[in-house]
Design a protein around this motif. Sequence first.
Motif, PDB file in Angstrom:
ATOM      1  N   PHE A 187       4.771 -23.309 -50.703  1.00  0.00           N
ATOM      2  CA  PHE A 187       5.276 -24.446 -49.935  1.00  0.00           C
ATOM      3  C   PHE A 187       4.575 -24.556 -48.584  1.00  0.00           C
ATOM      4  O   PHE A 187       4.170 -25.642 -48.162  1.00  0.00           O
ATOM      5  N   ALA A 188       4.438 -23.418 -47.889  1.00  0.00           N
ATOM      6  CA  ALA A 188       3.876 -23.451 -46.537  1.00  0.00           C
ATOM      7  C   ALA A 188       2.430 -23.921 -46.543  1.00  0.00           C
ATOM      8  O   ALA A 188       2.038 -24.771 -45.728  1.00  0.00           O
ATOM      9  N   SER A 189       1.626 -23.383 -47.444  1.00  0.00           N
ATOM     10  CA  SER A 189       0.217 -23.791 -47.482  1.00  0.00           C
ATOM     11  C   SER A 189       0.080 -25.246 -47.929  1.00  0.00           C
ATOM     12  O   SER A 189      -0.758 -25.991 -47.414  1.00  0.00           O
ATOM     13  N   SER A 190       0.914 -25.668 -48.849  1.00  0.00           N
ATOM     14  CA  SER A 190       0.860 -27.047 -49.332  1.00  0.00           C
ATOM     15  C   SER A 190       1.220 -28.028 -48.229  1.00  0.00           C
ATOM     16  O   SER A 190       0.536 -29.044 -48.025  1.00  0.00           O
ATOM     17  N   MET A 191       2.280 -27.741 -47.484  1.00  0.00           N
ATOM     18  CA  MET A 191       2.702 -28.642 -46.414  1.00  0.00           C
ATOM     19  C   MET A 191       1.686 -28.673 -45.274  1.00  0.00           C
ATOM     20  O   MET A 191       1.394 -29.735 -44.709  1.00  0.00           O
ATOM     21  N   THR A 192       1.147 -27.518 -44.928  1.00  0.00           N
ATOM     22  CA  THR A 192       0.127 -27.471 -43.883  1.00  0.00           C
ATOM     23  C   THR A 192      -1.097 -28.277 -44.284  1.00  0.00           C
ATOM     24  O   THR A 192      -1.686 -29.007 -43.476  1.00  0.00           O
ATOM     25  N   ASN A 193      -1.486 -28.169 -45.531  1.00  0.00           N
ATOM     26  CA  ASN A 193      -2.656 -28.886 -46.028  1.00  0.00           C
ATOM     27  C   ASN A 193      -2.429 -30.394 -45.989  1.00  0.00           C
ATOM     28  O   ASN A 193      -3.260 -31.152 -45.460  1.00  0.00           O
ATOM     29  N   ILE A 194      -1.310 -30.863 -46.516  1.00  0.00           N
ATOM     30  CA  ILE A 194      -1.038 -32.295 -46.566  1.00  0.00           C
ATOM     31  C   ILE A 194      -0.822 -32.861 -45.170  1.00  0.00           C
ATOM     32  O   ILE A 194      -1.177 -34.010 -44.877  1.00  0.00           O
ATOM     33  N   ASN A 195      -0.280 -32.080 -44.270  1.00  0.00           N
ATOM     34  CA  ASN A 195      -0.116 -32.513 -42.887  1.00  0.00           C
ATOM     35  C   ASN A 195      -1.445 -32.920 -42.268  1.00  0.00           C
ATOM     36  O   ASN A 195      -1.519 -33.846 -41.457  1.00  0.00           O
ATOM     37  N   SER A 196      -2.520 -32.258 -42.646  1.00  0.00           N
ATOM     38  CA  SER A 196      -3.850 -32.564 -42.109  1.00  0.00           C
ATOM     39  C   SER A 196      -4.446 -33.836 -42.703  1.00  0.00           C
ATOM     40  O   SER A 196      -5.299 -34.464 -42.089  1.00  0.00           O
ATOM     41  N   PHE A 197      -3.999 -34.235 -43.879  1.00  0.00           N
ATOM     42  CA  PHE A 197      -4.572 -35.397 -44.550  1.00  0.00           C
ATOM     43  C   PHE A 197      -4.009 -36.727 -44.047  1.00  0.00           C
ATOM     44  O   PHE A 197      -4.681 -37.753 -44.149  1.00  0.00           O
ATOM     45  N   TYR A 198      -2.788 -36.726 -43.505  1.00  0.00           N
ATOM     46  CA  TYR A 198      -2.098 -37.983 -43.222  1.00  0.00           C
ATOM     47  C   TYR A 198      -1.979 -38.252 -41.728  1.00  0.00           C
ATOM     48  O   TYR A 198      -1.849 -37.326 -40.926  1.00  0.00           O
ATOM     49  N   PRO A 199      -1.994 -39.549 -41.343  1.00  0.00           N
ATOM     50  CA  PRO A 199      -1.764 -39.917 -39.937  1.00  0.00           C
ATOM     51  C   PRO A 199      -0.302 -39.714 -39.570  1.00  0.00           C
ATOM     52  O   PRO A 199       0.571 -39.676 -40.448  1.00  0.00           O
TER      53      PRO A 199
END
Length: 499
Positions: A187-199
């Motif tokens: 969960f943590a790595s997935s959320m951190t990753n997607i956080n970087s993709f979106y404005p």
Amino acid sequence: MTGTDATADTGTAATAATAATTGTTATTGTTATAETVSGGEAAARAPAPTRGPGHWIEHWDPEDETFWRGHGRRIARRNLALSILCEHIGFSVWSLWSVLVLFMGPEYGIDAAGKFFLVAVPTLVGAVLRVPYTFAVARFGGRNWTVFSAALLLIPTAAAAYAVRPGTSYTVLLLVAALAGVGGGNFASSMTNINSFYPLRKKGWALGLNAGGGNIGVPVVQLLGLLVIATAGAAHPRLVLAVYLPLIVIAAVLAALFMDNLRPVRNDTGAARDAARDPHTWIVSLLYVGTFGSFIGYSFAFGLVLQTQFARTPLQAASLTFLGPLLGSLVRPVGGRLADRYGGARITLADFAAMALATGVVIAASARHSLGVFLAGFVVLFVLSGLGNGSTYKMIPGIFQAKALTKGLTGEAAAAHGRRLSGAAMGLIGAVGALGGLGVNLAFRQAFQAGGSGTPAFVAFLGCYALCSAVTWAVYLRRTAATVAVREREAAEPALAEV
């Protein structure tokens, strides 16, 4: 840091005054020209991101509206979809033992307290792993780490298939259950990753979808357990595990083929240090204990509570267990969307107040041994915890974006600063929140061990929700007239009421 030093709403914009009056966000790093062009014109003008060897994208600026409409949105959605798939399976593996314990009849020789502890162990391991998993994204790349972490799920799944049988020692079962904690780290790595993709203006919805799609892994594995118990009987837990082994391989292969790494996301130990030093990281961690800790703790314990307190059979328990986690998962994106629109703190405060009321209903039903009312109250708790998960997590990027604005940063500099600290904070907040799930299971274990009822545990949870309500109001919503006057004179940071 006092309440008057708190930050702006999760919908904080590049112009704080606009956010304070409307609760919506402006677009950081967007020029007037870019705001007026159509999606087709933006696509024509925006330079396409360059993807080098190893699926590394060299340039990524989602706050630029032209870039986002032209190319960024499509790439972000593709990565989001695959991230949801891998995180979904990770949650299923993490919550496997909430299902496997339903298969453990008298022949296993494990009492209710021992089963609650079996369920608690993966919660603890998953919570601890969330911290290194957060920073692995910047160290190895979001796509690379997703592939590795998805493939790693084969180990706890195969180990459980081998170990779950009558006659296996309790110690071995504990060790195998601990392996399932790797699914919680995803969960943590997935959320951190997607956080970087979106404005910033899209983060509430995107993070809500990502987390909600992952959370649905809990009811899905529980539904699968119900199907196995109903068709093959409680003596065949390996059938559940046999389904997930090929799914894990498929998810890892798809991530390897179609996901991307972002070169601008660099490993930054300073970000972790700065996030850990910021009081708001720990304040939001407490709030996330109340929301996500409740969701994951109740998800893991619900079936056992029904079996132990209401004498439900494995089939009866399994037929009810999935409903709460399913609804809680589905509404998480709604919590993020509501936070985008009205402000994370406002939604979170209302959510905690409602959770306290629902807990009161559950306490009354538990004391009267009323299964129908108990189920209704518990399902409402699940729904509210899902809403709160979305609204609380949306607060994180907004808080650090607002702090960047108070430092005098603007445009992409402010957005980059916000992404840097919010990504680091997400791992810490997610880890502490998952520890709340451990607390829920240990509270149930102690309550049933001491008195054979979960009522004392629910009383403790009620106190937790009251505390979280008070903290949310005091830190992010309370704003006196004197505070407003000081802010107007000193042009201080954005308004508290908009967090």
